[in-house]
Each structure stands twice: as C-alpha cells, then as structure tokens.
Scaffold this motif. Structure first.
Motif: not given
Length: 111
Positions: A5, A10, A16, A18, A20, A26, A28-30, A79, A81-82
């Motif tokens: 993590f 930002d 935030r 992410r 990896k 990456p 998952l992102s918050s 979370g 995803s892309e």
C-alpha cells in the motif's frame, strides 16, 4: 515481491492510498480522505475485506471497459480498480487484490 500500500497526499491535500501488486502495477485506488487516520482505516478495511469474493462489485465503465469496486460490509466502496481490456483481465486483478492486500506492507509517502 509482495504487494504494498502507498499512502500519499494528492494536490488538493487529501489523503489517498493505492495498492500495488508485487510487480509494481497499481491494482486498487481509494477515494480522497480529509484525515490521514481515515485513509489508514480504509487500508485496514481493504485488508479485512479483500479475501471475500462477495465484496467485489464487477462493473463496466461508461466506455465499456471491465473494472471493479471493493466494498466494505456496510456496502461502502473502499477501493476502485483501473479499467481492464477484458473481463478475464479484471478477474485477474481481483485475484491479485485478494492475494496481495491482506499481507501488503505500507509505504507512507506523507512523511
């Protein structure tokens, strides 16, 4: 190499994180959090919920690309995803979160 993590701020000053995968991609992102402790709670929630398949919401973006959300027990998204090129690639992304999140290290980039 294990997943990790990354906790960061930002441009708007929100916290935030992410997740990896071991290869550095990456997965998952918050969302943004006003307080660092809230982002840390989000990471803990991802660790707890990641192993449970029923917590994944498999979706498609407005442009038709597969993606997913990871939800907490209360239904809140913790979370995102892309976008992926295929449903199979998305499902591999979910499996990667399941595998990496519970034991992922934390890299605090805010200090």
């Amino acid at each position: 190499m294990a997943g990790k993590f990354e906790l960061y701020q930002d441009k708007a000053g929100e916290y935030r994180f992410r997740l990896k995968a071991g290869n550095g991609e990456p997965i998952l992102s918050s969302e943004g959090y006003k307080q660092k402790a809230s982002a840390e709670n989000g990471i803990a929630s991802v660790r707890r919920n990641a192993p449970h398949d029923e917590r994944y919401e498999r979706k498609t973006t407005s442009s038709g690309k597969p993606m997913f959300n990871l939800k907490a027990t209360n239904g809140q998204v913790i979370g995102t995803s892309e976008s992926y090129s295929s449903e199979a690639a998305r499902d591999n992304g979910i499996e990667s979160v399941k595998k990496n999140a519970p034991e992922a290290t934390l890299s605090d980039l805010t200090v």
